[in-house]
Design an enzyme around this catalytic site. Structure first.
Site, PDB file in Angstrom:
ATOM      1  N   GLU A  73       1.249  -0.493  -5.095  1.00  0.00           N
ATOM      2  CA  GLU A  73       0.208   0.502  -5.291  1.00  0.00           C
ATOM      3  C   GLU A  73       0.900   1.858  -5.351  1.00  0.00           C
ATOM      4  O   GLU A  73       1.268   2.436  -4.319  1.00  0.00           O
ATOM      5  CB  GLU A  73      -0.805   0.514  -4.129  1.00  0.00           C
ATOM      6  CG  GLU A  73      -2.013   1.361  -4.474  1.00  0.00           C
ATOM      7  CD  GLU A  73      -2.465   2.355  -3.425  1.00  0.00           C
ATOM      8  OE1 GLU A  73      -3.492   3.003  -3.634  1.00  0.00           O
ATOM      9  OE2 GLU A  73      -1.787   2.512  -2.381  1.00  0.00           O
ATOM     10  N   ASP A 105       0.824  -1.216   0.000  1.00  0.00           N
ATOM     11  CA  ASP A 105       0.000   0.000   0.000  1.00  0.00           C
ATOM     12  C   ASP A 105       0.857   1.264   0.000  1.00  0.00           C
ATOM     13  O   ASP A 105       1.895   1.328   0.665  1.00  0.00           O
ATOM     14  CB  ASP A 105      -0.852  -0.028   1.288  1.00  0.00           C
ATOM     15  CG  ASP A 105      -1.871   1.096   1.352  1.00  0.00           C
ATOM     16  OD1 ASP A 105      -2.796   1.076   0.542  1.00  0.00           O
ATOM     17  OD2 ASP A 105      -1.719   1.980   2.225  1.00  0.00           O
TER      18      ASP A 105
END
Ligand code: NOJ
Length: 549
Positions: free
Chosen positions: A246, A204
């Site tokens: 990401e 993330d």
């Protein structure tokens, strides 16, 4: 069957993004759980996906639905136990399914013991695990990501009279990666989960790990150096595991996250996603060709991940201001559909619940090089609920069948973590797995066919990819080439029939075979003449020239 076969398994895998809370509640408490996912593994197998990506499962106060972690070594009690998790991995692998999990490296929850200790006093041994400052004037060039809720990346701590840095909600303080203890601690977290047998991580918020004044604090060299360290660690110990980035950035910036094949194995291709929607609206393929032309080659062993929707708002960060305005006015006419720089709606409502457009958008995604990532529920065309706050409206219970709680849970309806969608158009009566499974023309069955098609020809997607222009601006044409032959794929972005003769030298004078002829056809199949391609409105056609014939 074992899932463990080859180290490049991910390159042509089809991924399925699964929000555990929404999938299946096995114990009737109103929240989906890991045992519920185990119950539904056969469904995922039937759909044909290869790898499940699980959203954060860790203990969390849920201020950001689990992206605010308070313990990296546990499972949130709503989801079950670590033993359930172990069983899920075993059961998935038994079926030949891989599993990757979310790893939130940039920040923790403010309730994580590391932060609790850090904020206890300026002298705390963990003070330097987070980014503290006497002033909120540092790093002014860093943009604010959660624009609708945050007005600064700094939050003031009354007790110790300093500011701490946060790129997301103020309840998510950023870890300080300049501190080697933090860097080591995160490797420890990775070890714990990889030792459990997971197949990798979706990492993330990668671009924001380090801060340097005078920069936008994104994609800094220090971040790349740490990613390389993570990769060395993973590769040395779990050679089949992958790291998926990401990084919501332009293709050239994301390219850097592949390094020389020594950073991420995979990264999402954010900029192509909104352009699929733009091209559908304009009935013109140019924006897709342009962004693909701007996409640099990547080292062998690396791969893009393509997607149409996910658990967040449809982000419009990687488009021009004019394109953003256009996307908002076309796809988010009601203000409540907008969030930050994006649109909080699901795929089917975005495309007016037009099956042809939904299949086409997926078909475009599947015809690009890169591993497609499906978002749970979009394979049956689930709707959204814009009355729910934040991104919750695209995270509602999976609709398994008609009737009470849509087969998601046996809890009383008022105990569900979120109401099921009950609109006439997207409610359980019209949109559910059980019904679509037995209906040959349903979206579910079209998706199943598309996945199978893509997998049948997967070797073509690791060769070269060329976008060719045909005389019709509303046609997107891409040719994949490998030693087995050529696969040309055409998409009609318009609501009218299109017909043209194909002028692409390698395919001219060759016998071509339609390998998918649902919404298009070759009017002279098998003839070694110039091919005449005919596409229905929003139709696609896959044509094969097979070297072995
Ligand atoms: C990206 C995740 O996809 C999103 O859901 C989350 O809010 C932020 N990162 C912060 O972790």
């Amino acid at each position: 069957m074992s899932a463990k076969k080859n180290i490049l398994w991910y390159q042509n895998a089809v991924f399925y993004e699964l929000y555990v809370r929404a999938f299946r509640d096995s114990n009737g408490d109103g929240h989906g759980d890991l045992v519920g996912v185990i119950e539904k593994l056969d469904y995922l197998k039937e759909l044909g996906v290869d790898c499940i990506w699980l959203l954060p499962l860790y203990p969390s106060p849920l201020k950001d639905d689990g992206y605010d972690i308070s313990d990296y070594y546990g499972i949130h009690s709503d989801y079950g136990t670590v033993e359930d998790f172990d069983r899920l991995i075993t059961e998935a692998h038994k079926r030949g399914l891989r599993v990757i999990t979310d790893l939130v490296v940039n920040h923790t929850s403010d309730q994580h013991p590391w932060f609790v200790e850090s904020r206890a006093s300026r002298q705390s041994p963990k003070r330097d695990w987070y980014v503290w400052s006497d002033t909120d004037q540092l790093y002014q060039d860093a943009r604010i990501i959660f624009l609708d809720t945050e007005d600064s990346n700094w939050a003031y701590d009354e007790k110790t009279q300093q500011y701490y840095w946060h790129r997301f909600y103020s309840s998510q303080p950023d870890l300080n990666y300049d501190n080697p203890e933090v860097a080591q601690a995160m490797l420890g977290v990775m070890r714990y989960w990889l030792d459990k047998g997971i197949d990798g991580f979706r990492v993330d918020a990668v671009p924001y790990l380090f801060e340097r004044d005078g920069t936008d604090c994104e994609n800094l060299p220090e971040t790349h150096a740490y990613v390389k360290e993570m990769r060395r660690f993973v590769e040395a110990n779990w050679p089949e595991a992958i790291m998926l980035a990401e990084a919501n950035q332009w293709p050239e910036d994301v390219r850097a996250y592949f390094g020389d094949g020594d950073e991420f194995h995979m990264a999402f291709h954010f900029p192509v996603m909104p352009r699929i929607f733009i091209s559908l609206h304009l009935e013109n393929a140019q924006v897709i060709r342009d962004v693909m032309a701007r996409t640099p080659a990547i080292p062998s062993g690396c791969q893009w991940c393509t997607f149409l929707r996910n658990h967040d708002e449809l982000t419009l960060e990687m488009v021009t201001p004019e394109e953003r305005e256009m996307m908002w006015s076309v796809y988010a006419p009601d203000d409540r559909m907008r969030l930050n720089l994006g649109i909080r709606r699901r795929l089917a409502p975005l495309l007016g619940n037009d099956l042809r457009k939904i299949v086409l958008a997926n078909n475009i995604m599947f015809s690009l090089q890169g591993a497609p990532v499906l978002y749970y529920g979009d394979e049956i065309g689930m709707g959204d609920n814009i009355d729910l706050p934040d991104r919750n409206g695209v995270r509602t219970p999976m609709q398994w069948r008609e009737g009470a709680n849509v087969g998601f849970s046996e809890a009383p309806a008022d105990k569900l973590y979120a109401p099921v969608i009950d609109s006439p158009e997207y409610g359980h009566k019209r949109v559910n797995v059980a019904e679509q499974r037995v209906n040959a023309g349903s979206l579910f069955n079209r998706m199943k066919e598309l996945i199978a098609l893509r997998k049948r020809y997967q070797s073509f997607f690791s060769g070269s990819q060329e976008f060719i222009e045909v005389a019709h601006p509303e046609v997107l044409a891409v040719v994949h080439c490998c030693d087995k032959g050529e696969l040309a794929i055409f998409h009609n972005l318009s609501g009218s029939d299109v017909s043209f003769s194909l002028h692409h030298p390698p395919m001219q004078g060759a016998a071509l075979t339609e390998v998918s002829c649902k919404d298009g056809r070759l009017s002279n199949p098998g003839q070694p003449t110039s091919a005449q391609v005919e596409l229905d409105p929003y139709g696609s056609l896959w044509l094969l020239r097979d070297n072995s014939l």
